[in-house]
Motif scaffolding. Structure first.
Motif, short mmCIF file in Angstrom:
data_model
loop_
_atom_site.label_atom_id
_atom_site.label_comp_id
_atom_site.label_asym_id
_atom_site.label_seq_id
_atom_site.Cartn_x
_atom_site.Cartn_y
_atom_site.Cartn_z
N GLY A 59 9.85 2.74 7.49
CA GLY A 59 9.97 2.35 6.08
C GLY A 59 9.26 3.32 5.16
O GLY A 59 9.78 3.70 4.12
N ASP A 60 8.09 3.74 5.60
CA ASP A 60 7.31 4.67 4.79
C ASP A 60 8.05 5.99 4.64
O ASP A 60 8.09 6.58 3.58
CB ASP A 60 5.95 4.95 5.44
N ARG A 61 8.60 6.43 5.78
CA ARG A 61 9.34 7.68 5.76
C ARG A 61 10.46 7.64 4.73
O ARG A 61 10.62 8.55 3.93
CB ARG A 61 9.96 7.92 7.14
N VAL A 110 -5.44 8.23 1.75
CA VAL A 110 -5.45 7.71 3.11
C VAL A 110 -5.10 6.23 3.04
O VAL A 110 -5.83 5.44 2.44
CB VAL A 110 -6.82 7.88 3.79
N GLU A 111 -3.96 5.88 3.64
CA GLU A 111 -3.55 4.48 3.65
C GLU A 111 -3.90 3.87 5.00
O GLU A 111 -3.48 4.38 6.03
CB GLU A 111 -2.03 4.38 3.43
N THR A 112 -4.68 2.81 4.99
CA THR A 112 -5.00 2.14 6.25
C THR A 112 -4.70 0.65 6.13
O THR A 112 -4.89 0.05 5.08
CB THR A 112 -6.49 2.26 6.64
N LYS A 121 0.83 -1.21 0.00
CA LYS A 121 0.00 0.00 0.00
C LYS A 121 0.86 1.26 0.00
O LYS A 121 0.58 2.20 -0.74
CB LYS A 121 -0.92 0.01 1.24
N SER A 122 1.91 1.26 0.81
CA SER A 122 2.76 2.45 0.88
C SER A 122 3.54 2.64 -0.41
O SER A 122 3.71 3.77 -0.89
CB SER A 122 3.74 2.36 2.06
N THR A 123 4.00 1.55 -0.97
CA THR A 123 4.74 1.62 -2.24
C THR A 123 3.82 2.19 -3.32
O THR A 123 4.22 3.08 -4.09
CB THR A 123 5.24 0.22 -2.65
MG LIG Z 1 2.34 0.87 4.67
#
Ligand SMILES: [Mg+2]
Ligand SMILES: Nc1nc2c(ncn2[C@@H]2O[C@H](COP(=O)(O)OP(=O)(O)O)[C@@H](O)[C@H]2O)c(=O)[nH]1
Length: 345
Positions: free
Chosen positions: A104-106, A153-155, A68-70
Motif C-alpha cells: 500500500g505504501d509503495r 522515519v515511519e514506525t 502515518k504513511s498517508t
Molecule cells: Mg504505514
C-alpha cells in the motif's frame, strides 16, 4: 585509541563511496544488507559516519492504520515544495514476507517515485542483536550520508518502538485517530514520553475533538503533577515539557492527511520544534544522549558477539554450556567473569 574515523578512505568502488556520491542503488543495497543482517556493513558505515549528522530527522509513530504513511506522503510533498531532498524509512517489523515493503505504501508513494529528490525504503528489521533500533539507526545514517536533508522515519508503535524512534528522531510526531477509545489511556504513558507534536488524523471522522480533549487533559494532568506554571493562552494546546525538552509544550494538530488538510500547520509545528531545539541547546544535548545510547548499544552488541565467539572457541557450544548451567554443573558467574575480565580478544 585508533585514528578518528575521518582518516578512513573509502576503497574505490565500495558501496560507501558510491553512497557518498549519492548513488541510490548503492544506498539501497547497503540498506538491504543492514536490514538483513547477513552482511557486515561495518566498514561501509565507518566510511559514512563522518558524513552524517546533517539531516533533520522526523519520526512518525502511532497505531497501525492511523494514517502515518498517508501523512508521510503529504509531508514529502510539502518538503519537496520547500526545495528539500527527502528520505523516508518505513519500518514495519511485522512484515517479514515482503521484506518490510508495504504494498500500500509503495502504491501510495508512487507519486514520488520519479522524483530523484525523494528516496523511500522499507525495513523489516528481522534484525539480529540490535533489532529495530540498530538497523534503523544505521539505515538512517546511510540516507544522511547521501545528503538527504529531511528524513522521515515511519514506525508502527504502541509501546517500546515509540521510545526507540524518539531516540533517533529530532522531532517525534505521534499520530492518533478518532475512535481509539480506551486505547489512548493504554498507550498514554508511552506517547507522553515521546511526543513532541501530536497529530490527530482523520479529523474528517467523528470524534477527533474528543481525542484532542483527551490529549489536552492528559497534558494538563501531567503539568499539574509536575507543577509547571500554567501555559500562556492561545490556539496551540500546550502541555508540560515532554521529550521536546524544557520550554516545549507539545502542540496538538488536527489533520486530514487524506485531503492534505492541516498538514501545512503540522509542518509549521515541526519546523517550530526544530527551531526550539536549536535555540534552546536541546539539539546538542539530544545529540549527546543519542551518541551515548547508540555507542553503548554498539558496544554491548560487539562485546556480546565477541564474548559468545570466545565462549564457543574455548568452551564449546552455548547450548551445551546452557545444559551444564541448568544442571548446576557449570558456574555462570565464573564463566561470564572469565570471559569479560580476562579481556575479550
Ligand atoms: Mg504505514
Ligand atoms: N477518513 C480518513 N482516512 C484516512 C485519512 N488518512 C489516511 N486514511 C486512511 O487510513 C488508512 C490507513 O492509512 P495508512 O496511511 O496506511 O496508515 P498507517 O498504517 O498508519 O501507515 C488508509 O485507508 C487511508 O486511506 C484521513 O485523514 N481520513
Amino acid at each position: 585509541m585508533t585514528a578518528p574515523p575521518v582518516a578512513l578512505l573509502p576503497p574505490s568502488g565500495s558501496l560507501a563511496s558510491r553512497v557518498l556520491k549519492g548513488e541510490v542503488r548503492a544506498a539501497s543495497r547497503l540498506m538491504r544488507h543492514i536490514d538483513d543482517g547477513t552482511f557486515d556493513a561495518t566498514s561501509d558505515l565507518r566510511v559514512l559516519f563522518p558524513h552524517t549528522g546533517r539531516a533533520r530527522v522526523i519520526g512518525i509513530t502511532g497505531p497501525p492504520g492511523a494514517g502515518k504513511s498517508t501523512l508521510t506522503d503529504r509531508l514529502i510533498a510539502h518538503y519537496r515544495a520547500a526545495g528539500k531532498t527527502v528520505g523516508v524509512l518505513a519500518v514495519d517489523p511485522s512484515s517479514p514476507f515482503t521484506g518490510g515493503a508495504i504494498l500500500g505504501d509503495r502504491i501510495r508513494m508512487q507519486a514520488h517515485a520519479m522524483d530523484p529528490g525523494v528516496f523511500i525504503r522499507s525495513l523489516a528489521t528481522r534484525g539480529n542483536l540490535g533489532g529495530l533500533s540498530r538497523a534503523t539507526a544505521d539505515c538512517l545514517r546511510v540516507m544522511d550520508a547521501m545528503g538527504r536533508e529531511v528524513i522521515i522515519v515511519e514506525t508502527v508503535g504502541v509501546g517500546q518502538d515509540e521510545i526507540d524512534i524518539a531516540q533517533l528522531a529530532h522531532t517525534t510526531v505521534v499520530v492518533l485517530v478518532p475512535g481509539m477509545g480506551d486505547d489512548i489511556q493504554a498507550i498514554k504513558a508511552g506517547i507522553l514520553e515521546v511526543a513532541d507534536v501530536f497529530a490527530v488524523n482523520k479529523a474528517d471522522l467523528d470524534g477527533a475533538d474528543r481525542v484532542v480533549r483527551e490529549l489536552r487533559s492528559m497534558l494538563e494532568l501531567r503539568r499539574a503533577v509536575q507543577g509547571s506554571p500554567p501555559p500562556p493562552g492561545g490556539e496551540a494546546l500546550r502541555g508540560a515539557p515532554a521529550s521536546g525538552g524544557a520550554g516545549w509544550e507539545p502542540p496538538i494538530v488536527k489533520v486530514v492527511a487524506a485531503r492534505d488538510d492541516g498538514v501545512d500547520v503540522l509542518r509549521a509545528q515541526l519546523d517550530r520544534h526544530f527551531q526550539h531545539l536549536t535555540d534552546s541547546g536541546e539539539l546538542r544535548s539530544r545529540d549527546l544522549a543519542r551518541a551515548t545510547t547508540q555507542f553503548v548499544a554498539l558496544l554491548r552488541e560487539r562485546l556480546l558477539r565477541a564474548g559468545l565467539a570466545r565462549l564457543e572457541r574455548e568452551r564449546g557450544h552455548l547450548a551445551g554450556i546452557a545444559e551444564r548451567i541448568a544442571a548446576r554443573e557449570a558456574d555462570p558467574y565464573a564463566l561470564a567473569d572469565g570471559l569479560v575480565l580476562q579481556g575479550v580478544p
